[in-house]
Scaffold this motif. Sequence first.
Motif, PDB file in Angstrom:
ATOM      1  N   ALA A 273       0.836  -1.212   0.000  1.00 40.45           N
ATOM      2  CA  ALA A 273       0.000   0.000   0.000  1.00 40.45           C
ATOM      3  C   ALA A 273       0.869   1.260   0.000  1.00 40.45           C
ATOM      4  CB  ALA A 273      -0.921  -0.011   1.217  1.00 40.45           C
ATOM      5  N   GLY A 274       2.001   1.181   0.714  1.00 35.45           N
ATOM      6  CA  GLY A 274       2.897   2.336   0.801  1.00 35.45           C
ATOM      7  C   GLY A 274       3.500   2.715  -0.547  1.00 35.45           C
ATOM      8  N   ILE A 275       3.532   1.774  -1.479  1.00 34.29           N
ATOM      9  CA  ILE A 275       4.068   2.064  -2.819  1.00 34.29           C
ATOM     10  C   ILE A 275       2.933   2.418  -3.780  1.00 34.29           C
ATOM     11  CG2 ILE A 275       5.247   1.055  -4.834  1.00 34.29           C
ATOM     12  CD1 ILE A 275       7.242   1.355  -2.638  1.00 34.29           C
ATOM     13  N   ILE A 276       1.878   1.614  -3.765  1.00 34.02           N
ATOM     14  CA  ILE A 276       0.894   1.736  -4.856  1.00 34.02           C
ATOM     15  C   ILE A 276      -0.135   2.838  -4.633  1.00 34.02           C
ATOM     16  CG2 ILE A 276       1.178  -0.685  -5.549  1.00 34.02           C
ATOM     17  CD1 ILE A 276      -1.500  -1.254  -4.158  1.00 34.02           C
ATOM     18  N   TYR A 277      -0.097   3.482  -3.472  1.00 28.42           N
ATOM     19  CA  TYR A 277      -1.001   4.627  -3.280  1.00 28.42           C
ATOM     20  C   TYR A 277      -0.232   5.944  -3.231  1.00 28.42           C
ATOM     21  CZ  TYR A 277      -4.818   1.405  -2.346  1.00 28.42           C
ATOM     22  OH  TYR A 277      -5.776   0.426  -2.460  1.00 28.42           O
ATOM     23  N   ARG A 278       1.077   5.925  -3.561  1.00 22.06           N
ATOM     24  CA  ARG A 278       1.831   7.188  -3.576  1.00 22.06           C
ATOM     25  C   ARG A 278       1.275   8.092  -4.664  1.00 22.06           C
ATOM     26  NH1 ARG A 278       8.191   6.321  -2.305  1.00 22.06           N
ATOM     27  NH2 ARG A 278       7.910   4.937  -0.578  1.00 22.06           N
TER      28      ARG A 278
END
Length: 630
Positions: A273-278
């Motif tokens: 989530a920390g990557i794909i919602y940036r």
Amino acid sequence: MTYPDNILYQVTKPARYTGGEWNSIVKDWDKTDIKIALSYPDLYEIGMSNMALPILYELLNSQSDVLAERVFAPWVDMETILRTRGVPLASLESKHPLKDFDVIGFSLGYELTYTNVLNMLDLAQIPVLAAERDDSHPIVIAGGTCALNPEPMADFIDFFVIGDGEEVLPELLACLRDWKGKAASKKQLLRQVATISGIYVPSLYQVEYQADGLFKSITPTVPQCKSSIKRRIVPQLPPPVTSPVVPYIEVVHDRGAIEIQRGCSCGCRFCQAGIIYRPVRERPQEEILQAVGEIITNCGYNEVSLVSLCTNDYPGIDKLVVNLSHRYQDHNLTLSLPSLRTDSSSVRLVDSLPSHRKIGLTFAPEAGSQRLRRTINKYVPEDEILQTATAAFAKGWNTLKLYFMLGLPTETIDDVQEIVQLVDKIGSLGKAKGKRPRVRVSVSTFVPKPHTPFQWVAQASQPELDAKHELLKLGLRRTGSRLSWPDPKVSLLEAVLSRGDRRLGKVIYRAWQLGSTFDAWDEHFNYENWLRAFDETGLEPGFYAQRERPLDEPLPWAHIDVGVTTAFLKQEYQRAQDGRETPDCRNKACNACGLERWQPECQQKKKLSQQATLPSKENLGTLTIQSPFN
Ligand code: SF4
Ligand code: SF4
């Protein structure tokens, strides 16, 4: 058409299927051109707690020529009756069978719901395989986090929406209007939508494998398709949904919810989530203040959740909580803050909430040792964890729930022992305050996820996990803490499906044929079915889950460009091996993760970071970074 009463009398919780809830929208079926079924492949109680569903429901229904209705996976009792009587699965609003809709859109948030997608299509009397559906069938689409590795579900889905649905919707609806207006074929529609940025049509791509069975490439077969699909990102959060459907039965999150920010910049290396919602997108305070009031009025809720991946990081969260408490003091408002960081400011924050009950506080240190917390880039010094616990006990909490992961990359037995030691120290702190503290430990198995710095690593083997679990069990028993540990076989399957390729479609199909549905539910998970499905299709779960992949091996999801580059992920992977942290880019310099290629704020931030790291000769050492996020 509606389900006859003699069906509803025979199932548990008939309200799962009746619709008619407060704020639900029923449009005139005959006068509306485009009909979309928003489908959630799990029970009503789970799906009604999902954040994306109300956003799409409201956006779609705000279009005069579109109707959107909901459908959830029927529980096994309902399924048996539908199958026995030959009644097709229908929507909640108008009770039309799903096969009468133009589009069926699935929300894919968890890999263990994949067999439910197949089951719902079958219950709707629609062919499960995309290749077997023709112009008489609805178009089946999917979005959500799992769509970022769409390959395992490619055989069943006509096209995937990659990224924020709100951003793609206007172009997609224009295509659907054109398709309906011209009565064009499914083939024509698929070629048309393939030209929209953020849409992936798997049937228009060819997959190749190497002689040794490794994945080789995915290439477009028609000129309309791009070789790389860019994730769509909504630059500014659309207005919050303040009239969501209010369920008549208890659901998982039985309260109002306002998304206060999207994205997280902390950079924990295991976290997809920390990557794909940036990048992080914040909702202005005043909009939140107003939205909470509207949700109270429109839904009658007096509990509202301020939703975010990391709530502490919302700028001015303390002020927001105070302002909400003051503005709605006559409404007996309860606020809930999910996802808090492990620090004493979280305790202060929760303690400042209006009408909070001191039932329990939850924190997720993830790893027992400082070394491992640094490796996963979720570094919290042990002192800080202990201070957090001390603050919680001092403020009157007796129960602390702690989340850890087993099987993290580079984890040793010593790291596991440090979980026991940490829990023991926390328990002693409670006793020193004259309490009988309850420390509950929940341990999950690490699942390497696509698009993360750990996408190449192997998941720990079953014997390795068993040994670590045993150690934890014995150690924690001595501390008097309670341990919960979900079945690691479920995590193995999750790891397989997360990082799978298109060949896994056959395994999913076979497991479903053998009777697998509701795999995320302990009482339904049937590992034997899956093993048989793998065996019959000649594939190996260990090949997908427990094999360390070389950094140069082609990956089946590499054609999905989430914005963060592979070069950055490799760099993060290396930093993890070296035990080096990468700072949060929100308040510190830009780490050039790749998003700076697309996002103006990130470009600006990167420029400032470069100026700071490359000071001019005349101005050495005097540059400061002005964060555009502040
Ligand atoms: S704080 Fe870490 S684990 Fe939580 S959402 Fe952000 S990156 Fe993921
Ligand atoms: S480009 Fe820079 S500022 Fe933007 S999300 Fe990536 S690291 Fe953070």
